[in-house]
Design an enzyme around this catalytic site. Structure first.
Site, short mmCIF file in Angstrom:
data_model
loop_
_atom_site.label_atom_id
_atom_site.label_comp_id
_atom_site.label_asym_id
_atom_site.label_seq_id
_atom_site.Cartn_x
_atom_site.Cartn_y
_atom_site.Cartn_z
N ASP A 137 -3.35 -2.93 2.53
CA ASP A 137 -3.94 -3.08 3.86
C ASP A 137 -5.17 -3.97 3.80
OD1 ASP A 137 -2.00 -1.49 4.84
OD2 ASP A 137 -3.24 0.31 5.05
N GLU A 173 0.82 -1.22 0.00
CA GLU A 173 0.00 0.00 0.00
C GLU A 173 0.85 1.27 0.00
OE1 GLU A 173 -3.69 -0.27 1.65
OE2 GLU A 173 -3.90 1.82 2.24
N TYR A 202 -2.45 -3.49 12.70
CA TYR A 202 -3.23 -2.54 11.91
C TYR A 202 -4.22 -1.79 12.80
CZ TYR A 202 -5.51 -0.77 7.75
OH TYR A 202 -6.01 0.06 6.79
#
Ligand SMILES: [Zn+2]
Ligand SMILES: [Zn+2]
Length: 946
Positions: A105, A7, A311
């Protein structure tokens, strides 16, 4: 080649480092974009979305009659690359790849970014194998597992993201355009309206209205102080709030010594360890430490990208069974929290705590690897510590409190005191961020008599509801289904940058309120959370493949058309309403001169200033920097002295520039220049201020009669002041011109500021272009200007400065251009170069050049650069010309040149020195000699004929 698409660049590098297992990573740069290779594998990072959706051509003109705001609802959209270099590198690599793994992600947004990459790849390589790796932390364990268990891209999830993107664009663009046009706002002043943004703003506006509508009610409370073992203890009346004063007074009066203990209840209370962090609870905890929501998310994302935490965008508050909690504990034992980790390992609770929400995408936020303050910096480390300690707390035992409730009676009135003591601190050992406070009471025995030291009857008022803090608002948005975990903090940041809300806690600005109230009246669908909640449920249906993207978008278009039916019917009213109510947002207070209202004015072409409502009767005004330095807005700070609101310049992506009180600013920034007026002294300065004269320019513009009257000065003193002010003003103009000149030529470069160079030059006494034009290269180099720039600046300074001088002297612009182009930059050159040379260099006629030379030399007080031409009568001039023309080879142009050397007829040509004539006329010596010979010959012939 196996291509891995991450990403962001930083995650691409970390993925390469981890999957490379110690192999050498080769970094290559292609047009500034890095790739990381080891063996047959290459990783490349995107920059989030590398394409963006926008309307097809034709819709960019806001005032188009054909493409109205409503037409944006059904407008076709296209995807446009926003990161062209990354897109072309991705496609270049994709052509050569045998396998491509999308490693963006792991959430809706990441899936959509992955799908965008997928489409870019498919466009150039239809056959390559494309798979997807999903992981929640950029750690060795997670990545190894993810890359050995790759799956397919989840197109349904990406479609949900795409639907949201299209709907947000359609709602935001059409409504923003409609409202802005109705309120006649454009440029930086547009009024943005959005699908999530507007209902969120409505909550803030509603809260403000509730606060305003709140009528405080009085109530009374009674407490008394007693003493036990030398310790003062406060106990409260059991009635709590009294709403009638007489009742409270009665209870107060009846309270009499002694205070008798009637009951002692003790017990224990379990204090559950906190549940794991999801995005919202993390933001709330970070807010307690002073981090704004946006800042907390930015830091958390950074920590994630570097492999320190998992995350941070997650709705999950339950650790999945697959999460290796022991492994994490072992990893973070190497962090500065070793002691706490070891305590947790030794006191581990049987099952970790769990929250209410369990989802399958990401685990709750947890640490992923050890970090130190030195490695990541103070702020990031504080956040890291919060995540580590929260994780430890979820694995730690519950705490246990001993509770104590004592009942008393005094004169028939009942009182009580409660205490709490932490007897088993449990998770509090590792998590100091909670607010639990101990209150330890001494031992009491039933029947015990105690002294009453003081009885207090407090009159209090009920409080209005509190304004929202950012974290509270995020919690509310979550409850109402507004936005997503990834977007909520961004929505709030947008409301702030749009100047709809301000302050901490948040309150609406006048504009924010005007827009919401107007929308509520005419199209309340836009301000209510219902529509956006419906969309969230539709998104869920897309994710589960129960509905198509097209279908959901179509329904949203229908809703928006309904809103437009109402809006368009009320366009005039809405526009007037918003305009009327927002005019006030620029008012700063009373005009110091006339008592009118001064306000910020924004003009076309970025200019802005503060002016008076009584203009043109009152000309009071304060200049402001151009709006490109920041758009001027009013803030709520009010100057004690001048009772004016402060002004702030706001620019996207930059720190706001606080001007403060505009009048204080005006006075301070003109202090220095006023002091430069020779006849200025403290007394006069005070008088000037008292008369509301703030600038040198105002003095210079005055007439001596008015100034003398206003300042109570003799006429001649007033006149002198005006003249002095005029010359200071000129000096100021020249200085600012010099600063501008330098700023335009000093290319911004790292480690060098033009401000610093200008200061150094000032110290050297160079503040004006004239100084610059007369200085030398050495001086400029000393001030920190490079060799190349020095040359260029010196030349251009000379051209500019002398150009102005020459223009002042009266050389017309057209001619000036020719002189400058020919290198005639210094006025002195006009006086010490032969006129003929000037003619030759510029290609202008001798007469014109001579006129200029006369002008310049007179101005410089230099002897005229030409042989003194005697004024000769017209008739003899005519005669001389005729004589000369009779000579072979003489032309009109040549006669003009000869006249520059004072030659007006054949006889003075013959008697002149050929060299001198040549120099002054620009005609070659040989030619002059030829002419002289011809004249001589003619003269000889004539004599013979006689
Ligand atoms: Zn005024
Ligand atoms: Zn002030």
């Amino acid at each position: 080649m196996h291509l891995i698409v991450a990403e962001k660049n930083i995650s691409a590098r970390r993925i390469a480092e981890i999957l490379g297992h110690g192999k050498r990573i080769v970094e290559n740069k292609d047009a500034g974009v890095s790739t990381y290779s080891f063996g047959e594998t290459t990783t490349v990072g995107l920059r989030g979305h590398v394409v963006e959706i926008d309307f097809v051509e034709g819709y960019s003109n806001w005032r188009s009659a054909e493409y109205t705001p409503r037409s944006l609802i059904d407008a076709k959209t296209i995807k446009i690359p926003t990161e062209k270099k990354i897109v072309s590198l991705l496609q270049k690599l994709a052509r050569k790849a045998e396998r491509i793994t999308i490693a963006t992600d792991f959430d809706t947004e990441g899936e959509l970014i992955g799908k965008e990459a997928y489409e870019l790849v498919r466009a150039v390589n239809p056959k390559v194998i494309i798979d997807r790796a999903r992981f929640s932390a950029i750690t060795s364990q997670e990545l190894t597992h993810a890359f050995s268990h790759t799956t397919d891209l989840d197109f349904a999830l990406a479609a949900a993201g795409e639907a949201r993107q299209s709907i947000d664009l359609m709602w935001g663009a059409s409504l923003t355009r409609f409202i802005s046009l109705a309120a006649r706002r454009g440029g930086q002043n547009i009024l943005s309206v959005g699908r999530v943004q507007s209902p969120t703003l409505t909550m803030i506006v509603d809260r403000e209205k509730a606060i305003e509508a709140f009528v405080p009610e009085k109530y009374w409370q009674i407490s008394l102080d007693t003493e036990k073992s030398g310790e003062l203890i406060e106990v409260r009346h059991t009635h709590g709030r009294f709403h009638e004063k007489p009742a409270a007074q009665l209870a107060n009066d009846r309270t009499k010594n002694p205070l008798v203990v009637t009951d002692v209840k003790s017990g224990t209370k379990q204090d559950r360890a906190p549940s794991p962090f999801d995005t919202t609870s993390y933001i709330v905890a970070a807010a307690h430490m002073g981090f704004s929501a946006a800042n907390a998310m930015r830091i958390a994302e950074d920590l994630y990208m570097n492999g320190y935490i998992s995350y941070p965008r997650t709705d999950n508050t339950v650790y999945p069974p697959s999460l290796n909690l022991d492994g994490i504990l072992k990893d973070i034992r190497n962090s500065p929290f070793k002691k706490d980790v070891e305590w947790t390992m030794a006191n581990r609770r049987a099952v970790p705590t769990r929250g209410k929400k369990s989802s399958t995408d990401h685990p709750p936020i947890h640490p992923a690897g050890p970090a130190t303050r030195e490695a990541i910096g103070d702020d990031a480390f504080r956040i890291y510590e919060l995540v580590v300690r929260r994780f430890l707390a979820t694995l730690s035992p519950d705490a246990l409190w001993k509770t104590l409730k004592i009942l008393f009676v005094a004169g028939g009135e009942e009182y009580t005191a409660t205490g709490g003591q932490l007897i088993e601190p449990g998770w509090h050992v590792v998590y100091p961020f909670s607010e639990a406070k101990e209150r330890i009471l001494p031992e009491f025995v039933v029947g015990e008599h105690l002294p009453i030291k003081k009885v207090t009857l407090d009159e209090k008022e009920t409080q209005p509801p509190a304004r929202f803090t950012q974290s509270k608002l995020i919690q509310m948005m979550e409850e109402l289904g507004l936005g997503t975990k990834s977007t909520r903090h961004e929505v709030i940041a947008k409301l702030v940058s749009r100047k709809y809300v301000e302050g901490t806690p948040l309150r609406p600005t006048l504009v924010g309120r005007a827009v919401i109230e107007s929308l509520e009246q005419h199209a309340d669908m836009i301000t209510k959370p219902d529509m956006t909640q419906t969309l969230e449920s539709h998104m869920q249906q897309i994710k589960e493949s129960n509905r198509t993207r097209e279908d959901v978008i179509k329904e949203s278009q229908k809703m928006l058309h309904q809103a437009f039916d109402q809006l368009e019917a009320n366009e005039l009213v809405i526009g007037e309403d918003i305009r009327g109510r927002t005019a006030e947002e620029m008012n700063l207070g009373k005009c110091p001169v006339c008592g009118g209202t001064i306000a910020i004015k924004h003009m076309r072409g970025n200019s802005q200033f503060i002016g008076c409502s009584q203009y043109p009767t009152c000309s009071f005004n304060i200049g402001l920097p151009n709006a490109q330095w920041g758009f001027a807005v009013r803030t709520d700070d009010i100057c004690e002295k001048h009772k004016l609101n402060s002004v702030r310049l706001v620019r996207k992506g930059a720190r706001p520039w606080d001007i403060g009180c505009p009048l204080c600013h005006q006075i301070n920034s003109n202090k220095e220049s006023l002091a430069e007026i020779p006849s200025m002294n403290d007394k006069l300065a005070a008088k000037i201020l008292a008369q509301h004269i703030y600038t040198v320019a105002e003095i210079a513009r005055s007439t001596h009669e008015t100034l003398a009257k206003r300042l109570d000065l003799p006429l001649d003193a007033a006149q002198k002041l005006i003249t002095d002010a005029g010359s200071v003003l000129d000096k100021l103009r020249r200085r600012s011109e010099c600063r501008k000149f330098m700023r335009e030529r000093l290319i911004p470069r790292k480690g060098r500021s033009s401000a610093k160079i200008l200061t150094t030059l000032k110290e050297m006494g160079i503040t004006e272009l004239s100084g610059l034009a007369h200085t030398d290269a050495e001086t400029l180099k000393k001030a920190g200007i490079s060799d190349v720039e020095t040359e260029q600046i010196l030349t251009e300074a000379k051209i500019t400065y002398y150009g102005q001088k020459l223009k002042e002297i009266g050389i017309p612009a057209v001619s000036l251009k020719k002189y400058l182009a020919a290198g005639i930059t210094d006025p002195e050159m006009f006086c010490n170069r032969p006129t003929a040379t000037l003619c030759k260099l510029t290609g202008m006629s001798a007469a014109t050049v001579q006129r200029h030379v006369d002008l310049v030399c007179t101005f410089l007080n230099k002897p005229l650069n030409k042989p003194a031409v005697k004024k000769i009568p017209k008739a003899s001039a005519q005669k001389g010309k005729k004589e000369l023309l009779a000579i072979k080879g003489v032309t009109d142009a040549m006669i003009e040149k000869l006249s520059l050397a004072g030659i007006t007829n054949t006889s003075n040509l013959l008697s002149a020195d050929a060299e001198t004539v040549a120099r002054n006329s620009g005609i070659a010596t040989v030619k002059i000699k030829e002419l002289q010979a011809a004249i001589q010959k003619k003269k000889d012939t004539a004599i013979i004929q006689i």
